[in-house]
Design an enzyme around this catalytic site. Structure first.
Site, PDB file in Angstrom:
ATOM      1  N   GLU A 178      54.136  49.389  36.536  1.00 52.83           N
ATOM      2  CA  GLU A 178      54.947  48.679  37.517  1.00 52.83           C
ATOM      3  C   GLU A 178      56.547  49.014  37.548  1.00 52.83           C
ATOM      4  OE1 GLU A 178      54.820  44.165  37.346  1.00 52.83           O
ATOM      5  OE2 GLU A 178      55.891  44.004  39.261  1.00 52.83           O
ATOM      6  N   LYS A 220      51.619  49.518  40.482  1.00 50.01           N
ATOM      7  CA  LYS A 220      51.938  48.501  40.865  1.00 50.01           C
ATOM      8  C   LYS A 220      53.303  48.676  41.576  1.00 50.01           C
ATOM      9  CE  LYS A 220      52.693  43.428  40.245  1.00 50.01           C
ATOM     10  NZ  LYS A 220      51.900  42.092  39.696  1.00 50.01           N
TER      11      LYS A 220
HETATM   12  P1  13P Z   1      55.596  38.819  42.611  1.00 52.62           P
HETATM   13  O1  13P Z   1      54.332  39.215  43.728  1.00 52.62           O
HETATM   14  O2  13P Z   1      55.994  37.193  42.547  1.00 52.62           O
HETATM   15  O3  13P Z   1      56.726  39.677  42.795  1.00 52.62           O
HETATM   16  O4  13P Z   1      54.947  39.026  41.107  1.00 52.62           O
HETATM   17  C1  13P Z   1      54.247  39.921  40.696  1.00 52.62           C
HETATM   18  C2  13P Z   1      54.530  40.649  39.560  1.00 52.62           C
HETATM   19  O5  13P Z   1      53.477  40.510  38.717  1.00 52.62           O
HETATM   20  C3  13P Z   1      55.883  40.907  39.122  1.00 52.62           C
HETATM   21  O6  13P Z   1      56.171  41.650  37.911  1.00 52.62           O
END
Ligand code: 13P
Length: 341
Positions: A178, A220
């Protein structure tokens, strides 16, 4: 490493019609969310809240492929003594775990952050696997502002993401990679596009250097969106078109799936954007949600810490999960939101 099994799990995480519930708020973040609904952030309240979500039969069995947990939650038991991990498994969803330990200031780079948590990660992953985790998450944070991001911040964060991903695969855990480009600034969508492109290219370069098997991971990312404070907000169609173009340019087809973060978009925007992207198919990878706020804001409000509101909280969660499940197949319509209201 059994890559066939990693690929099977990664593919299940992004199965059409389903997506991931990001319930891995750190203690600091969940306190902020609870403050907003007037609930004290005690260990018991955090457990009760998450137990409510994981016991939402409709949402969990039909629309949620996996749940990202925080360290505290993975060791917690439900009120009746069943481990919360077991509740998730019984619903048919896959348990996952956030393994980064948050961010620290990046030396020599004012205003920029690096995600930490690699020390002893191999040992921690082993324990999480034994407890039932089959995937993990590590979030890098890249901010857009005057003179930032620096190439230094992009490189060190990409390096850490790849180190984490390789350790996960060695431990037979699917890494969610991510790299989040924040939407907090006043930049326009094209600047978000350009920064995200640099970040994704550097991340995949590092993943290759460190021999991460792309078939056994999930990406992600953020979508290409206008900064929250930008006067000109891009339309749903523009966000969808630019995000799909960006991802096609940067994400190899060997990656089984992409699951977006919501990043501060409203519930309905996050759903509408995902839905619009599926109208632009066919796409080379699974494309779905891994939302935190956009799945939980409504149930948090409906629950508000009261036992008598558990059914209402579960209904609100099921609704958002269903809407996003439909969006992950391009079958959502805004009229479905109004019908449920
Ligand atoms: P949000 O969808 O609130 O951005 O959170 C997702 C997430 O896991 C951020 O690390």
């Amino acid at each position: 490493m059994n890559l066939t099994e990693l690929n099977r799990i990664a593919t299940a995480m992004v199965a059409p019609g389903k997506g991931i519930l990001a319930a891995d708020e750190s203690s600091g973040t969940i306190k902020k969310r609870f403050d907003a609904i007037g609930v004290e952030s005690t260990e018991g309240n955090r457990r009760d809240y998450r137990e409510m979500l994981f016991r939402s039969k409709e949402a969990m069995s039909q629309f949620i492929s996996g749940v990202i947990l925080y360290d505290e939650t993975i060791w917690q038991d439900a009120k009746d003594g069943t481990p919360l991990v077991k509740l998730i498994e019984q619903s048919g969803a896959i348990p996952g775990i956030k393994v980064d330990e948050g961010t620290q200031a990046l030396p020599m780079c004012p205003g920029e952050l690096v995600t930490v948590g690699l020390d002893k990660l191999a040992e921690r992953l082993k324990k999480y696997y034994e407890r039932g985790a089959r995937f993990a998450k590590w979030r890098a944070v890249i901010d857009i502002g005057s003179g930032i991001p620096s190439m230094t911040a992009i490189r060190v964060n990409a390096h850490a993401l790849a180190r984490y991903a390789a350790l996960c695969q060695a431990a037979q855990i699917v890494p969610i990679v991510e790299p989040e480009v924040l939407m907090d600034g006043d930049h326009d969508i094209d600047r978000c596009y350009e920064v995200t492109q640099r970040v994704l290219n550097k991340t995949f370069q590092e993943l290759r250097v460190q021999r991460v098997a792309l078939e056994g991971m999930v990406l992600k990312p953020n979508m290409a969106v206008s900064g929250k404070k930008c006067a000109k907000q891009a339309s749903v169609e523009e966000v969808a078109e630019k995000t799909v173009r960006l991802l096609k340019a940067c994400v190899p087809a060997a990656v089984p799936g992409i699951a977006f973060l919501s990043g501060g978009q409203s519930d309905e925007e996050a759903t509408a954007h995902l839905n619009a992207m599926h109208k632009l198919g066919p796409l080379p990878w699974g494309l779905t949600f891994s939302y935190g706020r956009a799945l939980q804001a409504a149930p948090q409000k409906a629950w508000s810490g009261k036992a008598e509101n558990v059914a209402a909280g579960q209904k609100a969660f099921s609704h958002r999960a269903r809407m996003n499940g439909l969006a992950s197949k391009g079958e959502w319509q805004s009229s479905l939101e109004k019908k449920a209201a």
